[in-house]
Design an enzyme around this catalytic site. Structure first.
Site, PDB file in Angstrom:
ATOM      1  N   GLU A 146      -8.968  -7.217 -16.411  1.00  0.00           N
ATOM      2  CA  GLU A 146      -7.741  -7.664 -15.750  1.00  0.00           C
ATOM      3  C   GLU A 146      -7.638  -9.179 -15.758  1.00  0.00           C
ATOM      4  OE1 GLU A 146      -7.292  -4.909 -11.985  1.00  0.00           O
ATOM      5  OE2 GLU A 146      -9.399  -5.212 -12.480  1.00  0.00           O
TER       6      GLU A 146
ATOM      7  N   ASN B 241      -1.484  -4.124 -15.048  1.00  0.00           N
ATOM      8  CA  ASN B 241      -0.693  -4.632 -13.917  1.00  0.00           C
ATOM      9  C   ASN B 241      -1.120  -6.048 -13.546  1.00  0.00           C
ATOM     10  OD1 ASN B 241       0.385  -2.092 -13.973  1.00  0.00           O
ATOM     11  ND2 ASN B 241      -0.421  -1.443 -11.999  1.00  0.00           N
ATOM     12  N   ASP B 242      -2.404  -6.211 -13.216  1.00  0.00           N
ATOM     13  CA  ASP B 242      -2.895  -7.548 -12.856  1.00  0.00           C
ATOM     14  C   ASP B 242      -2.977  -8.457 -14.074  1.00  0.00           C
ATOM     15  OD1 ASP B 242      -3.146  -7.590 -10.095  1.00  0.00           O
ATOM     16  OD2 ASP B 242      -5.098  -6.606 -10.120  1.00  0.00           O
TER      17      ASP B 242
ATOM     18  N   ARG C 196       3.901 -10.372  -9.618  1.00  0.00           N
ATOM     19  CA  ARG C 196       4.777  -9.233  -9.912  1.00  0.00           C
ATOM     20  C   ARG C 196       5.505  -8.730  -8.680  1.00  0.00           C
ATOM     21  NH1 ARG C 196       0.882  -4.459  -9.394  1.00  0.00           N
ATOM     22  NH2 ARG C 196      -1.139  -5.423  -9.081  1.00  0.00           N
TER      23      ARG C 196
ATOM     24  N   ARG D 298      -8.703   5.648  -7.616  1.00  0.00           N
ATOM     25  CA  ARG D 298      -8.721   4.457  -6.754  1.00  0.00           C
ATOM     26  C   ARG D 298      -9.452   4.780  -5.453  1.00  0.00           C
ATOM     27  NH1 ARG D 298      -3.087   4.579  -8.592  1.00  0.00           N
ATOM     28  NH2 ARG D 298      -2.651   2.802  -9.970  1.00  0.00           N
TER      29      ARG D 298
ATOM     30  N   CYS E 272      -5.120   1.586 -18.187  1.00  0.00           N
ATOM     31  CA  CYS E 272      -4.903   2.368 -16.968  1.00  0.00           C
ATOM     32  C   CYS E 272      -3.896   1.699 -16.043  1.00  0.00           C
ATOM     33  CB  CYS E 272      -6.219   2.624 -16.234  1.00  0.00           C
ATOM     34  SG  CYS E 272      -7.120   1.146 -15.760  1.00  0.00           S
TER      35      CYS E 272
ATOM     36  N   HIS F   7       0.820  -1.209   0.000  1.00  0.00           N
ATOM     37  CA  HIS F   7       0.000   0.000   0.000  1.00  0.00           C
ATOM     38  C   HIS F   7       0.851   1.253   0.000  1.00  0.00           C
ATOM     39  CE1 HIS F   7      -3.002  -2.740   2.340  1.00  0.00           C
ATOM     40  NE2 HIS F   7      -2.937  -3.046   1.071  1.00  0.00           N
TER      41      HIS F   7
END
Length: 757
Positions: A612, A635-636, A646, A475, A683, A368
């Site tokens: 994703e 990313n995912d 990752r 987010r 994104c 986080h």
């Protein structure tokens, strides 16, 4: 600690107190110490090994051959003793020779002894020696015996330091500022450069006195510290949930559970009963916790043990009278922050004007605090081993995360090279800043939408600074992550309204809450069945649909915040069309409820989904007709496509975003979305890298949502790109993929004058 262990430890500590008070030499003191320990524990062998010039040397023994003293030497990691020191771990063996690291030293005469137990002697969180006992009988040592050894080892640390026997090589780590420059390597968490003075997030407390003069007085000090700590935790738990000063707010509920844990306080009191001071007792129990942490494979349980470790640090600061973090005391100059780890709320407490970078001993790409640091534009280097031992408070540090390095106490040559690189970087930034009001249009006239990712209210200012077209990913979970308690609907509504007000007529796409898995909230209990892979577990939309009250509250907050304006809602981690339909129906249900109450509603609602999960690509023909827009979360998506975590250090850079497999997948999605007339964007971090962004545009992607610092470089790339020339080149490369796709794309960019720097 059971009574047998307490009495044994107390007996030894009483003897050690007399030894420490005596005027005899260091060697004589250690000789007495091993005799005292051996007698109190009925041990046939007791030995002390100390680090000398980086090698463990047998310094004193009862039971082994005296001729081996100052002769037997073991390297760090060599033999049982070397393993204990290297790993700062305990060994408890009923048959020493069976251990794979056993190393026989004939001069010691130890072949007579079968069982072995050893504990590290620790000072300033580094092993400076090993205390070991042996028996001829083959048996495992009881926990009470191990605990007694650990307690004694703590006091031995003070004796050894007082006698001037701490290895100069170890002391040099702390005093390296006198030995010139030092280069520390780590993991790139948030790329960037920064210079400042080293400041520790929490003051380091060196325990100088370990043996109690008055046990009852020490017990009273601990009781008083516990009361004060519990009051602090209770106060912070009751504070407003967002943007409030406080420490580690996202784990306060877990903190509170530990703060009131009678088992923890009992173990500390038992350590005091054995003869330790309050500080030493807390540290003794904390050492045991840290050793347990090393043995835990479950990431969620390990995180909870980290919470207990952080709480022990707080208790230690209270009992020693050294309160507060560097943030609460205020930064006095440009700063590079040093910490073992940080919570996102702790980072947010710091003055952004003076915080130039962060170095963590731990940290991960998906933590986080890494997400928050990236949003704040603060360079962060993680997994820097022994940073807290190598860096002194106030040391000059040059941080270059792009090079995975931090230069401590740099010399003139390193300073000059860093300054030159920084000038080039700043010059480039100035050039990018000049593009703020210039639209991102390719040479052949194609307008690309460039938006920013955000998660905090202050992030919205990046729209004006960068000239971005809007917020392509807000987010919403950030508010939950930095909150001590579940944010109320009214608090959510205030945040969303303030973001929309600040954005003005520029669009904001709100992603509904993406929590669970590796973004666990301590105040939200989730039965995940002990999932082994949190990234693919009970999280995001799966969790939200299961906790409908949570999602309804957020939906209503969004609807009311966007009254009279257009609202863009995006659902994360959609795996199948029915999940999207359920989520949309839930929002529509809240809109109908508000309409029935005659509430002002958004002028229009646009619904989108994040792609994703690869499985969703097989259902796009059914989903796209129901969507207003589609966003690809690279990313995912990347880790799911490659089955590669990752956050894993050995996999983080193994799989390239420019892999033909990924590019072909993205091209397929872009074509299908285009065929249905649905706008598609990216994104993820992939879009914030110039070469990758170029490739995405070549695949037909027209909307990018990226970190604010990437807007300038990506705009410059777009304005130097001929998209019409790139498209057929990309098609040819994907038809017959080269062995090095990145190299091929870089060569094309250079040949065609595309700005990729």
């Amino acid at each position: 600690m059971p009574e047998t262990s307490v009495s044994s430890a107390r007996e030894i500590l009483t003897g050690l107190h007399d030894v420490m008070a005596s005027r005899s030499g260091a060697q004589a003191k250690l000789n007495r110490v091993v005799r005292i320990i051996a007698e109190a524990m009925s041990s046939e062998v007791c030995s002390i090994y100390l680090l000398r010039d980086g090698v463990l040397e047998l310094f004193a023994t009862v039971g082994l051959n005296q001729s081996a003293v100052h002769v037997t030497r073991l390297a760090m990691g060599e033999g049982l003793v070397g393993t204990i020191a290297d790993q700062a771990a305990v060994l408890n063996l009923d048959e020493a020779t069976r251990h794979p690291e056993f190393a026989y030293r004939p001069e010691t005469g130890e072949e007579l002894y079968h069982s072995f137990a050893g504990v590290p002697i620790v000072r300033r969180e580094r092993a400076i020696g090993v205390l070991a006992v042996q028996h001829a009988e083959s048996r495992a040592y009881d926990d009470v015996e191990i605990e007694a050894l650990q307690t004694v080892a703590m006091v031995l640390s003070e004796l050894i330091a007082g006698a001037g026997l701490v290895d100069k090589a170890v002391e040099a780590v702390g005093a390296a500022r006198d030995a010139g420059s030092l280069r520390l390597a780590g993991l790139r968490l948030v790329t960037g450069m920064g210079r400042g003075a080293a400041v520790y997030h929490q003051p380091r407390i060196l325990i100088e006195h370990t043996v109690a003069e008055d046990i009852e007085a020490e017990r009273h000090r601990v009781y008083s510290a516990f009361r004060k700590m519990r009051e602090q935790i209770d106060t912070m738990t009751n504070m407003a949930e967002f943007g409030t000063a406080g420490e580690h707010q996202e784990i306060l509920e877990t903190y509170k559970m530990f703060a009131y844990d009678e088992g923890w306080s009992r173990r500390i009191n038992e350590a005091i009963d054995s003869g330790l001071t309050a500080e030493a007792a807390i540290e003794r129990v904390q050492q045991r916790t840290r050793m347990r942490m090393r043995e835990i494979d479950d990431p969620l349980l390990a995180e909870r043990m980290h919470d207990l470790d952080d709480l022990a640090n707080r208790l230690l600061r209270i009992v020693s009278g050294r309160l507060g973090t560097a943030a609460q005391m205020g930064l006095q100059s440009d700063t590079i922050l040093i910490a073992r780890n940080l919570g996102p709320a702790e980072l947010l407490e710091y003055d952004r004007r003076r915080l130039k970078g962060v170095i963590l001993e731990e940290g991960s790409l998906t933590a986080h605090v890494t997400i928050v640091a990236r949003a704040m534009g603060i360079p962060m280097l993680g997994r820097v081993r022994d940073v807290r031992q190598a860096v002194g408070e106030g040391d000059d540090i040059l941080l270059d995360v792009g090079e995975s390095a931090a230069f401590v106490r740099p010399g003139p040559t390193i300073h000059e090279a860093f300054a030159a690189k920084l000038v080039v970087t700043q010059k480039r930034r100035a050039e990018f800043a000049a593009l703020r009001d210039v639209p991102p249009v390719t040479l052949d006239g194609e307008r690309i939408t460039v938006m920013v990712n955000a998660g905090l209210r202050d992030d919205v200012s990046a729209l004006d600074v960068t000239g971005a077209d809007g917020i392509g990913l807000f987010r919403t979970e950030f508010q939950f992550l930095v909150s001590a308690t579940l944010p109320r609907r009214e608090a959510q509504q205030r945040l969303y309204r303030s973001v929309l007000d600040a954005a003005g007529d520029r669009p904001v796409i709100f992603r509904t809450i993406d929590i669970g898995g590796d973004k666990a909230l301590p105040y939200l209990r989730v039965d995940n069945g002990g999932e082994e892979n949190p990234a693919m577990g009970w999280r995001a939309l799966r969790l939200a649909l299961d906790r409908r009250a949570l999602m309804k509250a957020q939906a209503r907050a969004l609807l009311e915040a966007a009254a009279g304006r257009e609202l863009n809602i995006m659902f994360p981690m959609v795996s199948e069309p029915w999940e999207y339909e359920e989520a949309r129906a839930l929002v529509e249900g809240q809109r109908a409820w508000l309409a029935g109450k005659k509430k002002l509603l958004p002028s229009n609602i646009r619904y989108g989904a994040m792609l994703e999960v690869p499985a969703l690509a097989e259902m796009l023909d059914l989903l796209l007709p129901r969507l207003d827009f589609l966003s690809i979360g690279t990313n995912d998506l990347t880790q799911f496509l490659f089955a590669a975590d990752r956050a894993h250090p050995r996999l983080a850079e193994r799989y390239d975003w420019l892999s033909p497999a990924i590019l072909r997948f993205l091209r397929r999605v872009a074509r299908e979305a285009d065929a249905h007339g649905v706008p598609v964007g990216v994104c993820g971090e992939m879009g914030g890298r110039t070469l990758e962004a170029m490739a995405l545009i070549g695949l037909g992607i027209r909307r990018l949502s990226i970190t604010p610092v990437a807007v300038g470089p990506v705009k410059a790339m777009i304005r130097s790109l001929d998209r019409a020339a790139l498209a057929p080149a990309m098609a040819a490369l994907l038809e017959r993929p080269p062995a090095d796709m990145r190299g091929a794309l870089s060569a094309w960019a250079e040949e065609n004058g595309v700005s990729i720097g």
